[in-house]
Design a protein around this motif. Structure first.
Motif, PDB file in Angstrom:
ATOM      1  N   THR A  53       1.287 -12.384   7.179  1.00  0.00           N
ATOM      2  CA  THR A  53       2.697 -12.433   7.755  1.00  0.00           C
ATOM      3  C   THR A  53       3.054 -11.105   8.576  1.00  0.00           C
ATOM      4  OG1 THR A  53       3.336 -13.778   5.886  1.00  0.00           O
ATOM      5  CG2 THR A  53       5.175 -12.873   7.172  1.00  0.00           C
ATOM      6  N   GLN A  54       2.848  -9.888   7.783  1.00  0.00           N
ATOM      7  CA  GLN A  54       3.146  -8.686   8.420  1.00  0.00           C
ATOM      8  C   GLN A  54       2.071  -8.469   9.714  1.00  0.00           C
ATOM      9  OE1 GLN A  54       2.450  -5.816   5.032  1.00  0.00           O
ATOM     10  NE2 GLN A  54       4.451  -6.219   4.439  1.00  0.00           N
ATOM     11  N   GLU A  55       1.056  -8.802   9.512  1.00  0.00           N
ATOM     12  CA  GLU A  55       0.105  -8.568  10.816  1.00  0.00           C
ATOM     13  C   GLU A  55       0.455  -9.471  12.036  1.00  0.00           C
ATOM     14  OE1 GLU A  55      -3.884  -9.645   9.395  1.00  0.00           O
ATOM     15  OE2 GLU A  55      -4.105  -7.819   9.063  1.00  0.00           O
ATOM     16  N   ALA A  56       1.159 -10.768  11.662  1.00  0.00           N
ATOM     17  CA  ALA A  56       1.538 -11.590  12.762  1.00  0.00           C
ATOM     18  C   ALA A  56       2.866 -10.937  13.236  1.00  0.00           C
ATOM     19  CB  ALA A  56       2.109 -13.003  12.198  1.00  0.00           C
ATOM     20  N   GLU A  57       3.846 -10.208  12.290  1.00  0.00           N
ATOM     21  CA  GLU A  57       4.993  -9.410  12.748  1.00  0.00           C
ATOM     22  C   GLU A  57       4.581  -8.468  13.603  1.00  0.00           C
ATOM     23  OE1 GLU A  57       8.410  -9.974  12.624  1.00  0.00           O
ATOM     24  OE2 GLU A  57       7.676 -12.204  11.901  1.00  0.00           O
ATOM     25  N   LEU A  58       3.576  -7.624  13.361  1.00  0.00           N
ATOM     26  CA  LEU A  58       3.080  -6.372  14.250  1.00  0.00           C
ATOM     27  C   LEU A  58       2.473  -6.984  15.400  1.00  0.00           C
ATOM     28  CD1 LEU A  58       2.497  -3.648  14.216  1.00  0.00           C
ATOM     29  CD2 LEU A  58       0.240  -4.124  13.188  1.00  0.00           C
ATOM     30  N   LYS A  60       3.738  -9.465  17.093  1.00  0.00           N
ATOM     31  CA  LYS A  60       4.967  -9.865  17.956  1.00  0.00           C
ATOM     32  C   LYS A  60       5.631  -8.651  18.471  1.00  0.00           C
ATOM     33  CE  LYS A  60       5.917 -14.225  15.354  1.00  0.00           C
ATOM     34  NZ  LYS A  60       6.869 -14.991  14.598  1.00  0.00           N
ATOM     35  N   LEU A  61       5.782  -7.574  17.518  1.00  0.00           N
ATOM     36  CA  LEU A  61       6.133  -6.499  17.893  1.00  0.00           C
ATOM     37  C   LEU A  61       5.544  -5.841  19.076  1.00  0.00           C
ATOM     38  CD1 LEU A  61       7.582  -5.109  14.289  1.00  0.00           C
ATOM     39  CD2 LEU A  61       9.005  -5.974  16.243  1.00  0.00           C
ATOM     40  N   LYS A  62       4.076  -5.657  18.792  1.00  0.00           N
ATOM     41  CA  LYS A  62       3.249  -5.187  19.858  1.00  0.00           C
ATOM     42  C   LYS A  62       3.345  -5.688  21.345  1.00  0.00           C
ATOM     43  CE  LYS A  62      -0.422  -3.235  16.990  1.00  0.00           C
ATOM     44  NZ  LYS A  62      -1.870  -3.391  16.615  1.00  0.00           N
ATOM     45  N   ALA A  63       3.736  -7.188  21.253  1.00  0.00           N
ATOM     46  CA  ALA A  63       3.946  -7.825  22.562  1.00  0.00           C
ATOM     47  C   ALA A  63       5.115  -7.545  23.106  1.00  0.00           C
ATOM     48  CB  ALA A  63       3.767  -9.313  22.062  1.00  0.00           C
TER      49      ALA A  63
END
Length: 195
Positions: A53-58, A60-63
Motif C-alpha cells: 500500500t505504501q509503495e502504491a502511494e509512493l 502516486k506521489l512520484k507521478a
C-alpha cells in the motif's frame, strides 16, 4: 524375582515420566508455539500488505511530483515566450489578429469589448489578465475555420466561454477570452510580506 521387577518398575516410571513430559509438551508448548507461528505469519502478511500500500502511494506521489515538475516547466516556457508589453499593445495585437483572421475567413466582427486589466493572484508573478469578448457572424464553416485559426495564433489567451446561435443573417458566435500579459513589475503579496 524382586530384582527383575525393579528394573521394569524403573522403566515403567521412566516411561510414565517421559509420557507425561510428552503430553505436557503436546498440550501446552506445541499449541503456544503454533499460535506464535500463526501470529507471526499474520503479522508478516499485514506488514507485506502495508508495504504494498505504501509503495502504491509512493508511486502516486512520484507521478504527481513528475506532473507538477512538467507543468512548472511548461509554465516557465510559456512565460519565457510571453513578451512584456503594455495594455495598449496587447489590445492592438488582439484586435489586429481578430480583424485579419475575419478578413481571411470571410466573416464579420460585430463587436469587441475589453474589460479592465486585473492582476493574477499568484504571489511573485508579473502576469496581468484582460477579459475580451467579441461577436462574429457568418457561415458556420467560416466561423469554424476562423476559430481554429484564432486558437492557433499563438496569442497569450485562454478561452473562457463560447456561444453559437443561429440568426436570420447566419451563425452568430459570441466568444469570451482571457488574455495575459507580463507587466515586467513583480509585486510581492502584501499579506505574504507581513507574515
Amino acid at each position: 524375582m524382586n530384582r527383575s521387577l525393579r528394573p521394569s518398575t524403573a522403566r515403567l516410571i521412566g516411561g510414565l515420566l517421559l509420557l507425561t513430559a510428552a503430553f505436557t509438551i503436546a498440550f501446552f508448548m506445541l499449541p503456544d508455539a503454533s499460535q506464535k507461528r500463526i501470529k507471526q505469519e499474520k503479522a508478516f502478511r499485514e506488514a507485506r500488505t502495508q508495504l504494498e500500500t505504501q509503495e502504491a502511494e509512493l508511486g502516486k506521489l512520484k507521478a504527481r511530483a513528475e506532473n507538477i515538475r512538467a507543468s512548472r516547466e511548461r509554465m516557465e516556457e510559456v512565460l519565457s515566450r510571453m513578451p512584456q508589453e503594455n495594455e495598449g499593445q496587447l489590445k492592438w495585437k488582439l484586435s489586429r489578429a481578430l480583424y485579419d483572421l475575419s478578413t481571411t475567413h470571410g466573416i464579420r466582427i460585430l463587436a469587441v469589448k475589453y474589460g479592465s486589466p486585473t492582476r493574477e493572484g499568484a504571489k511573485g508573478t508579473d502576469l496581468e489578465s484582460l477579459d475580451v469578448e467579441f461577436v462574429a457572424s457568418g457561415v458556420y464553416q467560416s466561423l469554424k475555420a476562423f476559430m481554429h485559426a484564432f486558437e492557433g495564433s499563438h496569442l497569450p489567451f485562454g478561452l473562457a466561454s463560447g456561444k453559437l446561435e443561429e440568426t436570420p443573417e447566419g451563425a452568430r458566435l459570441t466568444i469570451s477570452v482571457r488574455a495575459f500579459r507580463r507587466t515586467g513589475h513583480i509585486k510581492a503579496d502584501i499579506a505574504g510580506e507581513e507574515s
